[in-house]
Design an enzyme around this catalytic site. Structure first.
Site, PDB file in Angstrom:
ATOM      1  N   PHE A 138     -45.067 -22.606 -73.931  1.00 29.37           N
ATOM      2  CA  PHE A 138     -46.288 -23.376 -74.137  1.00 29.37           C
ATOM      3  C   PHE A 138     -47.512 -22.502 -73.917  1.00 29.37           C
ATOM      4  CE2 PHE A 138     -43.393 -26.852 -73.091  1.00 29.37           C
ATOM      5  CZ  PHE A 138     -43.784 -27.835 -73.977  1.00 29.37           C
ATOM      6  N   TYR A 143     -35.895 -29.920 -70.960  1.00 34.13           N
ATOM      7  CA  TYR A 143     -35.110 -31.047 -71.453  1.00 34.13           C
ATOM      8  C   TYR A 143     -33.613 -30.856 -71.287  1.00 34.13           C
ATOM      9  CZ  TYR A 143     -39.567 -32.456 -73.352  1.00 34.13           C
ATOM     10  OH  TYR A 143     -40.888 -32.819 -73.474  1.00 34.13           O
ATOM     11  N   ILE A 154     -42.319 -33.093 -67.956  1.00 34.47           N
ATOM     12  CA  ILE A 154     -41.239 -32.217 -67.529  1.00 34.47           C
ATOM     13  C   ILE A 154     -41.669 -31.399 -66.315  1.00 34.47           C
ATOM     14  CG2 ILE A 154     -40.062 -32.126 -69.744  1.00 34.47           C
ATOM     15  CD1 ILE A 154     -41.492 -29.505 -70.329  1.00 34.47           C
ATOM     16  N   TYR A 197     -52.467 -28.212 -75.659  1.00 37.04           N
ATOM     17  CA  TYR A 197     -51.259 -27.385 -75.618  1.00 37.04           C
ATOM     18  C   TYR A 197     -50.672 -27.184 -77.001  1.00 37.04           C
ATOM     19  CZ  TYR A 197     -48.708 -31.687 -76.407  1.00 37.04           C
ATOM     20  OH  TYR A 197     -48.255 -32.850 -76.970  1.00 37.04           O
ATOM     21  N   PHE A 211     -43.134 -27.143 -82.195  1.00 40.93           N
ATOM     22  CA  PHE A 211     -42.551 -28.484 -82.312  1.00 40.93           C
ATOM     23  C   PHE A 211     -43.593 -29.557 -82.048  1.00 40.93           C
ATOM     24  CE2 PHE A 211     -41.355 -26.899 -78.035  1.00 40.93           C
ATOM     25  CZ  PHE A 211     -42.025 -27.812 -77.231  1.00 40.93           C
ATOM     26  N   ASP A 212     -44.699 -29.171 -81.400  1.00 38.18           N
ATOM     27  CA  ASP A 212     -45.777 -30.138 -81.181  1.00 38.18           C
ATOM     28  C   ASP A 212     -47.015 -29.402 -80.688  1.00 38.18           C
ATOM     29  OD1 ASP A 212     -46.953 -32.640 -81.164  1.00 38.18           O
ATOM     30  OD2 ASP A 212     -46.421 -33.021 -79.083  1.00 38.18           O
TER      31      ASP A 212
END
Length: 310
Positions: free
Chosen positions: A157, A141, A115, A84, A95-96
């Site tokens: 994503f 979140y 999540i 991902y 962010f990741d």
């Protein structure tokens, strides 16, 4: 102190959300359905880049199947491995992402530990598919944010479903005698239902207990492994259940490095396919800190079925 699934595993997608490079898409562009465009790495297995989202993000979960695979359809209880990249809607850098780490993220469908937007997006999708997903704050979140993710952020994503595995419903193997009257007795049913845990009216041990109830024949768990488990936890003090994956209706998946010390040390070396009794003293659990229904200084008792080592 790290936590473990549901009550005890971090109920978030990532253990760390440190930014991973500066290669996010810099220009605004959208797909035909309004999601940010994939500006590079468009094929399954390639690390993608994403454009910045335009306008107001969708209020509901949006899932686009960019390319559909030919593998099994993921259903509740299956374990999936997913590569991902994640980016906030109005951001231009990820962010990741798992592509840089070279290791897909393991998740059990319907089993918590990630999540809710991820769970809903993956359910019913085929292994080998690439998805683009927009997740509203209510399924991400929320108002708290997480690491580099600000509060009330809509997340985007790109997900490549690399592998899917149908997990066994229970431990299977050889029953091991439970002949120590000073320790809890765990049920040996293998029907996928939660086993009983009977705690003796004795003083709790001060050292970690990790004993086979059913000994499987799979590979031994190593310190860096990710495992899929079914578990039930009760308090030594009164035998009251405080957490269980069975009540959630599906196993959970987590890295052994991301759980309380009593789990990481207690499961290391145990074989996949086994049911393990863990008695975890306070100094290897939550110590002087209360944790939801767990009072401070509690000794915890778990039955853990190690369904797979991933």
């Amino acid at each position: 102190m790290r936590r473990l699934a549901g009550l005890l595993v971090v109920p978030l997608l990532l253990l760390s959300t440190a930014a991973c490079g500066d290669d996010g898409g810099s220009d605004s562009a959208q797909t035909s359905n309004g999601l940010p465009a994939i500006t590079a790495g468009a094929k399954f297995g390639e690390k993608p880049t994403l454009a910045k989202g335009e306008g107001e993000p969708p209020e509901d979960l949006e899932v686009e199947v960019v390319s559909e695979g030919k593998g099994q359809v993921l259903k509740k209880g299956d374990q999936a491995q997913v590569d991902y990249l994640g980016q906030v809607w109005d951001g231009d850098k990820p962010f990741d992402n798992s592509f840089d780490r070279g290791e897909p993220f393991a998740v059990t469908i319907g089993g918590g530990g990630v999540i809710e937007g991820w769970q809903k997006a993956l359910t019913g999708k085929k292994v080998g598919s690439r998805l683009e997903v927009s997740i509203p704050p209510s399924l991400g979140y929320g108002s708290s944010g997480q690491g580099d993710i600000p509060p009330n952020a809509t997340l985007v994503f790109v997900m490549d479903i690399v592998k899917g595995t149908t997990l066994p419903v229970s431990a299977e193997g050889t029953e091991v005698a439970q002949d120590d009257a000073d320790l809890p007795e765990v049920g040996t049913n293998t029907d996928g239902k939660a086993p009983s845990i009977t705690v003796p009216k004795k003083t709790a041990p001060t050292a970690l207990v990790s004993d086979y109830v059913i000994e499987g024949s799979g590979p031994a768990v190593k310190a860096g492994d990710t495992v899929a488990v079914q578990y039930k936890g009760v308090l030594w003090s009164d035998g009251k259940e405080f957490d269980s994956s069975y009540s959630k209706g599906a196993p959970v998946t987590f890295p052994l490095s991301g759980v309380i010390e009593g789990w990481s040390k207690g499961l290391e070396g145990k074989k996949a396919g086994s049911r393990v009794l863990l008695v975890v003293p306070p100094d290897m659990a939550y110590g002087d800190q209360a944790q939801g229904p767990i009072p401070a200084k509690s000794t915890l008792v778990f039955s853990v079925d190690i369904l797979a080592v991933l």
